[in-house]
Structures are given as C-alpha cells and as structure tokens.
Design a protein around this motif. Structure first.
Motif, PDB file in Angstrom:
ATOM      1  N   ALA A 108       0.465  -0.970  -0.030  1.00  0.00           N
ATOM      2  CA  ALA A 108      -0.210  -0.189  -0.055  1.00  0.00           C
ATOM      3  C   ALA A 108       0.833   0.841  -0.332  1.00  0.00           C
ATOM      4  O   ALA A 108       1.758   1.005   0.635  1.00  0.00           O
ATOM      5  N   VAL A 109       0.271   2.463  -0.829  1.00  0.00           N
ATOM      6  CA  VAL A 109       1.478   3.377  -0.738  1.00  0.00           C
ATOM      7  C   VAL A 109       0.871   4.337   0.076  1.00  0.00           C
ATOM      8  O   VAL A 109      -0.278   5.065  -0.690  1.00  0.00           O
ATOM      9  N   ALA A 110       1.702   5.510   0.970  1.00  0.00           N
ATOM     10  CA  ALA A 110       0.702   6.698   1.279  1.00  0.00           C
ATOM     11  C   ALA A 110       0.772   7.586   0.049  1.00  0.00           C
ATOM     12  O   ALA A 110       1.083   7.639  -0.881  1.00  0.00           O
ATOM     13  N   ASN A 111       0.212   8.471   0.880  1.00  0.00           N
ATOM     14  CA  ASN A 111      -0.250  10.229  -0.412  1.00  0.00           C
ATOM     15  C   ASN A 111       0.635  10.483  -0.831  1.00  0.00           C
ATOM     16  O   ASN A 111       1.618  11.059   0.122  1.00  0.00           O
ATOM     17  N   GLU A 112       2.125  10.860  -1.768  1.00  0.00           N
ATOM     18  CA  GLU A 112       2.677  11.592  -1.823  1.00  0.00           C
ATOM     19  C   GLU A 112       2.452  12.585  -1.678  1.00  0.00           C
ATOM     20  O   GLU A 112       3.341  13.662  -2.832  1.00  0.00           O
ATOM     21  N   GLU A 113       1.302  13.687  -1.171  1.00  0.00           N
ATOM     22  CA  GLU A 113       1.337  14.798  -2.495  1.00  0.00           C
ATOM     23  C   GLU A 113       1.734  16.010  -1.205  1.00  0.00           C
ATOM     24  O   GLU A 113       2.023  17.296  -1.685  1.00  0.00           O
ATOM     25  N   ASP A 114       2.260  15.513  -0.327  1.00  0.00           N
ATOM     26  CA  ASP A 114       3.323  16.209   0.981  1.00  0.00           C
ATOM     27  C   ASP A 114       4.557  16.449  -0.035  1.00  0.00           C
ATOM     28  O   ASP A 114       5.635  17.649   1.066  1.00  0.00           O
ATOM     29  N   THR A 115       4.877  16.276  -0.898  1.00  0.00           N
ATOM     30  CA  THR A 115       6.182  15.909  -1.551  1.00  0.00           C
ATOM     31  C   THR A 115       5.688  16.954  -2.843  1.00  0.00           C
ATOM     32  O   THR A 115       4.684  16.391  -4.436  1.00  0.00           O
ATOM     33  N   PRO A 116       6.486  18.361  -3.039  1.00  0.00           N
ATOM     34  CA  PRO A 116       5.897  19.063  -4.564  1.00  0.00           C
ATOM     35  C   PRO A 116       6.079  17.966  -5.517  1.00  0.00           C
ATOM     36  O   PRO A 116       7.735  17.382  -5.262  1.00  0.00           O
ATOM     37  N   ALA A 117       5.225  18.187  -7.085  1.00  0.00           N
ATOM     38  CA  ALA A 117       5.221  17.049  -8.139  1.00  0.00           C
ATOM     39  C   ALA A 117       6.472  17.840  -8.494  1.00  0.00           C
ATOM     40  O   ALA A 117       7.929  16.773  -9.161  1.00  0.00           O
ATOM     41  N   GLY A 118       7.313  19.052  -8.683  1.00  0.00           N
ATOM     42  CA  GLY A 118       8.558  19.263  -9.047  1.00  0.00           C
ATOM     43  C   GLY A 118      10.302  19.613  -8.160  1.00  0.00           C
ATOM     44  O   GLY A 118      10.562  19.952  -8.862  1.00  0.00           O
ATOM     45  N   SER A 119      10.322  19.716  -7.327  1.00  0.00           N
ATOM     46  CA  SER A 119      10.961  19.823  -6.076  1.00  0.00           C
ATOM     47  C   SER A 119      12.652  19.201  -6.615  1.00  0.00           C
ATOM     48  O   SER A 119      11.934  17.308  -7.054  1.00  0.00           O
ATOM     49  N   PRO A 120      12.881  19.285  -6.046  1.00  0.00           N
ATOM     50  CA  PRO A 120      14.916  17.836  -5.970  1.00  0.00           C
ATOM     51  C   PRO A 120      14.209  16.854  -5.569  1.00  0.00           C
ATOM     52  O   PRO A 120      15.129  16.029  -6.084  1.00  0.00           O
ATOM     53  N   ARG A 121      13.992  17.124  -4.489  1.00  0.00           N
ATOM     54  CA  ARG A 121      13.742  15.547  -3.434  1.00  0.00           C
ATOM     55  C   ARG A 121      12.899  14.355  -3.760  1.00  0.00           C
ATOM     56  O   ARG A 121      12.872  13.593  -4.643  1.00  0.00           O
ATOM     57  N   ARG A 122      11.727  15.097  -4.674  1.00  0.00           N
ATOM     58  CA  ARG A 122      10.581  14.018  -5.350  1.00  0.00           C
ATOM     59  C   ARG A 122      11.634  13.702  -6.860  1.00  0.00           C
ATOM     60  O   ARG A 122      11.038  12.526  -6.956  1.00  0.00           O
ATOM     61  N   GLU A 123      12.297  14.790  -7.294  1.00  0.00           N
ATOM     62  CA  GLU A 123      13.492  13.734  -9.034  1.00  0.00           C
ATOM     63  C   GLU A 123      13.829  13.150  -8.709  1.00  0.00           C
ATOM     64  O   GLU A 123      14.787  12.656  -9.294  1.00  0.00           O
ATOM     65  N   ALA A 124      15.091  13.139  -6.936  1.00  0.00           N
ATOM     66  CA  ALA A 124      15.718  12.358  -7.010  1.00  0.00           C
ATOM     67  C   ALA A 124      16.158  11.338  -6.096  1.00  0.00           C
ATOM     68  O   ALA A 124      16.919  10.692  -6.196  1.00  0.00           O
ATOM     69  N   GLU A 128       7.924   6.854  -2.397  1.00  0.00           N
ATOM     70  CA  GLU A 128       7.658   4.627  -1.789  1.00  0.00           C
ATOM     71  C   GLU A 128       7.212   3.176  -2.549  1.00  0.00           C
ATOM     72  O   GLU A 128       6.857   3.512  -3.295  1.00  0.00           O
ATOM     73  N   ARG A 129       7.465   2.548  -1.432  1.00  0.00           N
ATOM     74  CA  ARG A 129       7.719   1.274  -2.117  1.00  0.00           C
ATOM     75  C   ARG A 129       6.500   0.439  -2.835  1.00  0.00           C
ATOM     76  O   ARG A 129       5.603   0.576  -1.880  1.00  0.00           O
ATOM     77  N   ARG A 130       6.471   0.315  -3.900  1.00  0.00           N
ATOM     78  CA  ARG A 130       4.672  -0.368  -4.291  1.00  0.00           C
ATOM     79  C   ARG A 130       4.977  -1.560  -4.329  1.00  0.00           C
ATOM     80  O   ARG A 130       3.702  -2.182  -4.186  1.00  0.00           O
ATOM     81  N   TYR A 131       5.959  -1.661  -4.851  1.00  0.00           N
ATOM     82  CA  TYR A 131       6.621  -2.967  -5.151  1.00  0.00           C
ATOM     83  C   TYR A 131       7.453  -3.685  -5.777  1.00  0.00           C
ATOM     84  O   TYR A 131       8.498  -2.806  -5.162  1.00  0.00           O
ATOM     85  N   LEU A 132       7.888  -5.465  -4.916  1.00  0.00           N
ATOM     86  CA  LEU A 132       9.142  -5.706  -5.123  1.00  0.00           C
ATOM     87  C   LEU A 132       9.261  -6.992  -5.041  1.00  0.00           C
ATOM     88  O   LEU A 132       8.401  -8.010  -4.898  1.00  0.00           O
ATOM     89  N   ILE A 133       9.921  -7.476  -6.439  1.00  0.00           N
ATOM     90  CA  ILE A 133      10.505  -8.863  -7.006  1.00  0.00           C
ATOM     91  C   ILE A 133      11.793  -9.467  -6.399  1.00  0.00           C
ATOM     92  O   ILE A 133      12.474  -8.125  -6.938  1.00  0.00           O
ATOM     93  N   ALA A 134      11.434 -10.490  -6.756  1.00  0.00           N
ATOM     94  CA  ALA A 134      12.437 -10.940  -5.812  1.00  0.00           C
ATOM     95  C   ALA A 134      12.758 -12.334  -7.132  1.00  0.00           C
ATOM     96  O   ALA A 134      12.326 -12.927  -7.469  1.00  0.00           O
ATOM     97  N   ALA A 135      14.236 -12.155  -8.154  1.00  0.00           N
ATOM     98  CA  ALA A 135      14.186 -13.696  -9.159  1.00  0.00           C
ATOM     99  C   ALA A 135      15.299 -13.925  -8.802  1.00  0.00           C
ATOM    100  O   ALA A 135      16.234 -13.263  -8.011  1.00  0.00           O
ATOM    101  N   GLN A 136      15.205 -15.682  -9.347  1.00  0.00           N
ATOM    102  CA  GLN A 136      16.283 -16.156  -9.270  1.00  0.00           C
ATOM    103  C   GLN A 136      16.553 -16.501 -11.235  1.00  0.00           C
ATOM    104  O   GLN A 136      15.299 -17.387 -11.359  1.00  0.00           O
TER     105      GLN A 136
END
Length: 338
Positions: A108-124, A128-136
């Motif tokens: 489950a992903v929390a709302n990311e509205e607290d981080t502006p879409a164009g902010s340097p942090r959002r770009e770099a 938050e993780r939505r999925y994770l795959i471990a493959a062999q």
C-alpha cells in the motif's frame, strides 16, 4: 565490445519493461483466482520454489497487501499467454528465459502530496515502494553494471540497509542485478521492516504448485470483480490463498495432445464458520444454475466441484484447465478490477 554493450543495453531495456508487468500479472492472478473462485470453486496446494516458504520470501519486505511465488518453467505456458501491459511477447519471453523462480509483493502506498511534484527531492529520491520482485535465474550482471555506469539515466544509490542499488527516476525503477539473482522495485529494493508473515494455509497450498500466493483483505477487489461480471454476490473474506498446479499424469481434456494442463485451488478465510457455510451454499446454488448458462471455460471449471468448508474458510477447487483458460482469467481480472 561495442556489439556486446549494445546487446546489454537491449537486455536491460527488456528487463526494465518486463519485470513490473510480470509482477502485475502474477499479482492479479491471486485476486483474479480469488474472484474466479468466488464464482467457481477452486482448491490448491503450494509451489516448489526453494527449501522453505520462509527462505523463499526472505528477500521481500513484510507488510504487503499481496504476495506470490512462481516456478517459471512450470507456469511458463500460462505466462506466455498472459498479457503484460506495454510489453511485447518477445520481450516477456526473453526475461522468462533468463528466470527460474520469482517471488513478489505489492504494498500500500501513502499519499505523496506532501512532496511537490517538481521538487528536487521528488526528482532525485525514489518514491515509496509499491512493489518488490526477487527473481532467481541467470542474468548479464557484469555487462549490465558497465552499461549502467555510463548511463545518464541511472544513478547508484545507497540503501539505509547499507547496500547499493541502481535507480532511474525517469523509468521509476530500482534494480539490483547479480549473476544469479535480481531485485526489482520502484524504490529501495532492500527490505526495511519486518519479515514476511506467511499465512499458515499457504504452506499446504504451496507444495508442488506452479504459482501460489495470498491476498490480504481481498473483499474490495473481489466484490468489484463480481460486480463487473453482474454476479450479485458479496465476498466477506479477510484472506485469500491461491495456487495453480500442473495437472496430475493421466488428467487430460478430450481431444488435447501434448498440452500442459492445470488445476487450481482457492481458500477464502472469513470471520466465522457461519459466513463460510453461507458462501458455500451460494456457490452450490450457482452450480445448479450454471448448467443452463454459457460461462467462460475458466469460470465453469471453478463450478465443476462442490465447494468445501474448513472451519471459517471456504475452499474452491477447479477441474482440469488449459493454460489459455487460466491466462484469460488473469487478464479478465486485470481489466475488471481497475
């Protein structure tokens, strides 16, 4: 050397496009099977992917909404027919050829509205993780690392776990690629919280399964799926455990030759034995009316057997299914659950 680098770039691009799609398809299978099991009757056991379920999911983070494990060769006929959004058949086949087993999770992903879409942090920084795959499997780790190093799109980041991974903000992809294994996510691919809590019923379902997993709080996607199919049933389930097995030797469909067939099983855990019995009664009634109704083969197969009750759980088991029917079921659930 130039030719090898070019081939490596192509392989990385295929990996980038395919793995998230494979995750989506595999994860839709549980919910899909859940929903189908709702109109059908499916029962399962577990897949053989590693020495134990705990070790199998060790590379994943806890707290996910859904988990799955896939034996790629055993499930290959189904995966070859499943639709992966934005991925061509040849690309999916190339990744599947390199992979032996895979486990995955959706979070489950929390709302990311607290981080502006164009902010340097959002770009770099990865989201938050939505999925994770471990493959062999067997992957071109050395050449891939070389290609990443000289790519402007990929940056090497350090996880709080102390390990490093490659990340592309534009591709919304984080990747750890080694010779025999790979981690794929949209964010930091290293576990950060607790171990995966494996439902007790999963151990039974997992054995000898080509594909198996579970979905927590599956009522919303299941009921949405049922509504799209105009089936007036509400499923009060707290947990859904599913599995798809290769059919036993001697089980076949009339007229079929040299085609791998499957059976499926679903366990819906409710809050009380009375709820499970009520669901079983509903499915039993559906079986009576199904004879006069033209249903897709996959759904009809779920109604082939009488539903069973195990305490507060309803167990549905299919008849023998062709890979086309299971792939169609997965694709249907992907469409109807949006």
């Amino acid at each position: 050397m130039a030719r090898e680098n070019s081939q490596t770039v192509v392989q990385i691009e295929v990996f980038r496009k395919t793995m998230p799609g494979l995750l989506k398809a595999a994860l839709s299978a549980p919910a899909l099977l859940c929903a189908l099991s709702l109109l059908l009757s499916c029962a399962t056991r577990p897949p053989v992917i590693g020495p134990s379920p705990e070790g199998e999911f060790a590379a994943l983070d806890g707290g996910g909404m859904a988990y799955f494990a896939v034996d790629i060769p055993a499930a290959r006929p189904i995966l070859d027919l499943a639709l992966f959004e934005g991925i061509r058949g040849g690309e999916a086949a190339e990744i599947l050829d390199m992979t032996d087993t895979a486990t995955g999770a959706v979070y489950a992903v929390a709302n990311e509205e607290d981080t502006p879409a164009g902010s340097p942090r959002r770009e770099a920084v990865p989201a938050e993780r939505r999925y994770l795959i471990a493959a062999q499997g067997k992957y071109p780790a050395g050449r891939a690392g070389f290609a990443f190093t000289f790519s402007r799109e990929w940056k090497k980041l350090k996880s709080p776990a102390g390990k490093r991974y490659w990340y592309s903000r534009r591709e919304d992809l984080a990747l750890v690629l080694e010779t025999r294994s790979a981690l794929v996510s949209n964010a930091d691919p290293y576990p950060r919280s607790a171990a995966v809590e494996i439902p007790g019923a999963f151990r039974e379902f997992r054995e000898n399964a080509a594909l198996a997993g579970w979905v927590r709080s599956p009522s919303v996607p299941l009921n949405r799926f049922m509504a799209q199919l105009n089936i007036p049933i509400q499923i009060p389930a707290d947990l859904l455990v599913f599995a798809v097995y290769p059919a036993k030797e001697g089980e076949f469909m009339e007229g079929e030759e040299e085609k791998r067939l499957y059976t499926a099983r679903v366990r819906l855990e409710t809050q009380s034995p009375s709820q499970a019995k009520a669901l079983a009664s509903m499915f039993s009634m559906m079986r009576l009316f199904a004879a006069d109704t033209e249903l897709p083969p996959a759904i009809a197969a779920f109604l082939a057997n009488t539903p069973a009750v195990d305490g507060a759980a309803l167990i549905l088991s299919t008849g023998v299914l062709e890979p086309e029917a299971i792939a169609l079921l997965f694709n249907m659930f992907s469409v109807y659950s949006r």
